[in-house]
Structure formats: structure tokens, C-alpha cells
Write a protein that holds these residues in place. Structure first.
Motif, mmCIF file in Angstrom:
data_model
loop_
_atom_site.group_PDB
_atom_site.id
_atom_site.type_symbol
_atom_site.label_atom_id
_atom_site.label_comp_id
_atom_site.label_asym_id
_atom_site.label_seq_id
_atom_site.Cartn_x
_atom_site.Cartn_y
_atom_site.Cartn_z
ATOM 1 N N GLU A 105 -20.812 20.855 31.389
ATOM 2 C CA GLU A 105 -20.094 20.321 32.041
ATOM 3 C C GLU A 105 -19.427 18.958 31.433
ATOM 4 O O GLU A 105 -18.175 18.891 31.338
ATOM 5 C CB GLU A 105 -20.201 19.954 33.908
ATOM 6 N N ALA A 106 -19.927 19.106 30.680
ATOM 7 C CA ALA A 106 -19.618 17.414 29.755
ATOM 8 C C ALA A 106 -18.778 17.867 28.826
ATOM 9 O O ALA A 106 -17.721 17.457 27.952
ATOM 10 C CB ALA A 106 -20.609 17.001 29.090
ATOM 11 N N VAL A 107 -18.615 19.175 28.153
ATOM 12 C CA VAL A 107 -17.264 19.509 28.083
ATOM 13 C C VAL A 107 -16.461 19.127 27.906
ATOM 14 O O VAL A 107 -14.755 19.246 27.358
ATOM 15 C CB VAL A 107 -17.671 21.318 27.226
ATOM 16 N N TRP A 108 -15.559 19.909 29.955
ATOM 17 C CA TRP A 108 -14.279 19.113 29.922
ATOM 18 C C TRP A 108 -14.411 17.877 31.033
ATOM 19 O O TRP A 108 -13.657 17.262 30.911
ATOM 20 C CB TRP A 108 -13.483 19.981 30.338
ATOM 21 N N LYS A 109 -15.445 17.364 31.530
ATOM 22 C CA LYS A 109 -15.752 16.400 32.092
ATOM 23 C C LYS A 109 -15.342 15.273 31.660
ATOM 24 O O LYS A 109 -15.396 14.606 30.021
ATOM 25 C CB LYS A 109 -17.541 16.471 32.443
ATOM 26 N N LYS A 115 -4.581 18.600 25.260
ATOM 27 C CA LYS A 115 -5.091 19.161 23.541
ATOM 28 C C LYS A 115 -6.629 18.758 22.695
ATOM 29 O O LYS A 115 -6.743 19.633 22.119
ATOM 30 C CB LYS A 115 -4.241 18.205 22.597
ATOM 31 N N ASP A 116 -6.943 18.095 23.368
ATOM 32 C CA ASP A 116 -8.934 17.323 23.087
ATOM 33 C C ASP A 116 -9.234 18.682 23.874
ATOM 34 O O ASP A 116 -10.224 18.461 22.803
ATOM 35 C CB ASP A 116 -8.981 15.811 23.511
ATOM 36 N N LEU A 117 -9.526 19.023 24.859
ATOM 37 C CA LEU A 117 -10.363 19.838 25.519
ATOM 38 C C LEU A 117 -10.296 20.711 25.264
ATOM 39 O O LEU A 117 -10.716 21.358 24.945
ATOM 40 C CB LEU A 117 -9.760 19.796 27.226
ATOM 41 N N LEU A 118 -9.219 21.535 24.395
ATOM 42 C CA LEU A 118 -9.320 22.595 23.336
ATOM 43 C C LEU A 118 -9.789 22.339 22.575
ATOM 44 O O LEU A 118 -10.089 23.270 21.638
ATOM 45 C CB LEU A 118 -7.113 23.226 23.031
ATOM 46 N N LYS A 119 -9.440 21.171 21.892
ATOM 47 C CA LYS A 119 -10.269 21.094 20.436
ATOM 48 C C LYS A 119 -11.917 21.118 20.056
ATOM 49 O O LYS A 119 -12.218 21.631 20.301
ATOM 50 C CB LYS A 119 -9.807 19.674 19.723
ATOM 51 N N ARG A 120 -12.396 20.599 21.858
ATOM 52 C CA ARG A 120 -14.033 20.719 22.482
ATOM 53 C C ARG A 120 -14.263 22.086 22.687
ATOM 54 O O ARG A 120 -15.356 22.971 22.230
ATOM 55 C CB ARG A 120 -13.627 20.115 23.252
ATOM 56 N N THR A 148 -4.074 15.833 31.068
ATOM 57 C CA THR A 148 -2.060 15.571 30.753
ATOM 58 C C THR A 148 -2.318 16.153 29.706
ATOM 59 O O THR A 148 -3.326 16.253 29.250
ATOM 60 C CB THR A 148 -2.604 14.106 30.264
ATOM 61 N N GLY A 149 -1.348 17.570 30.086
ATOM 62 C CA GLY A 149 -0.824 18.671 29.037
ATOM 63 C C GLY A 149 -1.580 19.445 28.835
ATOM 64 O O GLY A 149 -1.627 20.557 27.989
ATOM 65 N N TRP A 150 -2.212 20.036 29.989
ATOM 66 C CA TRP A 150 -3.398 21.238 29.552
ATOM 67 C C TRP A 150 -2.348 22.571 30.154
ATOM 68 O O TRP A 150 -3.475 22.942 29.117
ATOM 69 C CB TRP A 150 -4.263 20.850 31.149
#
Length: 197
Positions: A105-109, A115-120, A148-150
Motif C-alpha cells: 500500500e505504501a506504493v500509493w499511500k 504522474k508520481d503514482l504512475l512512475k511508482r 491530483t491528475g490520476w
């Protein structure tokens, strides 16, 4: 994370996917070259064979590779290619242990932007851009993870009211619509390839 997903079309397997971030990631990893329900039932099958009610990244990462492959290969196999998928699951779990202390869950928490989440997600072993975008859309549409921006980061998979991927499956009716969309895409790709010859 505790929601009801309908990806495995099996109540027990779907319950695990809805409460376990690692199970959801492993299901997404398995979702290739097999029917979606088979892929997303995999995490529950693995947990059952490990004698537990959830998946643990530390445990899977440390598992003896041949024994873990044998666990996935046991009939009925977890995937069409159980040996190679066992390696990929262990690679994913080792990465999570190394970068996120084993907490999927820390990948997205607390991630700042889509944009950051997509990179992760794209940095995870076994996740290319498309798989990362689909999982990002699943997080946003069904699991309430909406930095934001998901939607933009998820590309067309983030479109509301679409039936493109597992992110849009909420029950049997939407599953039929997603399957129909995928068949249309395959037919269009085949037609384009044929006309290009």
C-alpha cells in the motif's frame, strides 16, 4: 483498504483482493495470457497453499524459489506459466521489501500526483506502462486512491463510464462489456495488420 472487488468473480478471492494491497498487485501482475478471473483468483490460491489468509511480501520474497514455483504449479496451476510467474511474483515482493519495507500500500499511500503514482507503479517488476495505467485506474475508480491528475496519468483507462479494463469491472454485466471491448480492439488490430500487408 477494504472494498468489494469483482475481478476474480469468486467471493473469497475477491474479498482478499479488496482487503490486501499485495494481493491486488499480484493479481494485476498475473493478468496476462490467461482469463482475468483466473489471474485475480491467483492471490487467494497462493495464500491458501501457503496456509495463510493473506499474502506477505517478506515471506514470499524469502521463499525458496523452486518450492514457490512448485506451489504455483500444483494443479490447478495458478497461471498458464506458473514457473515464470513465480519468479515475477518473487521479484515484485523483493522490490516491495527493498523499497517499501514490504508494504504494498505504501506504493500509493501519500503519493503527491497521478504522474508520481504512475512512475511508482511502472517501476514495479513486471509492470510496464499499460499495466501501470490500468492498475492506477483501478486504484482511482474502485479503491478511492485519487491523487491530483490520476485520471490523466491513467490515460484512456481513467475515462469515466468506460469499459476498457479490469478497472471498470464491478460485476458480471461490466465484465461482459469489458470483454466485448477487448474483442473489438483485437479485431481492429487484426484488420489493421491485414490491410497493412
Amino acid at each position: 483498504m477494504d472494498v468489494t472487488l469483482h475481478l476474480a468473480q469468486d467471493p473469497e478471492a475477491d474479498a482478499l483482493l479488496g482487503r490486501s494491497p499485495l494481493a491486488a498487485l499480484v493479481g494485476m501482475l498475473l493478468d496476462q495470457q490467461v482469463p482475468m478471473e483466473w489471474a485475480f483468483k491467483g492471490p487467494a490460491t497462493i495464500a491458501q497453499r501457503l496456509g495463510t489468509d493473506d499474502l506477505d511480501a517478506h515471506e514470499i520474497a524469502a521463499h525458496e524459489p523452486e518450492a514457490f514455483a512448485a506451489l504455483l504449479s500444483r494443479k490447478p496451476a495458478v497461471h498458464r506459466y506458473p514457473g515464470s510467474m513465480a519468479k515475477r511474483i518473487q521479484q515484485l515482493c523483493r522490490y516491495l521489501v527493498e523499497h517499501y519495507d514490504g508494504d504494498a500500500e505504501a506504493v500509493w499511500k501519500d503519493v503527491g500526483t497521478g504522474k508520481d503514482l504512475l512512475k511508482r507503479l511502472a517501476d514495479l517488476p513486471g509492470f510496464g506502462k499499460q499495466k501501470a495505467q490500468i492498475f492506477l485506474a483501478l486504484l482511482g475508480k474502485q479503491l478511492g486512491v485519487r491523487p491530483t491528475g490520476w485520471q490523466e496519468a491513467a490515460g484512456s483507462y481513467g475515462d469515466p463510464d468506460s469499459f476498457r479494463s479490469v478497472a471498470d469491472i464491478t460485476g458480471p454485466e461490466s465484465l461482459v462489456k469489458v470483454r466485448a471491448h477487448k474483442q473489438e480492439m483485437k479485431a481492429a488490430a487484426k484488420a489493421a495488420k491485414a490491410s497493412g500487408k
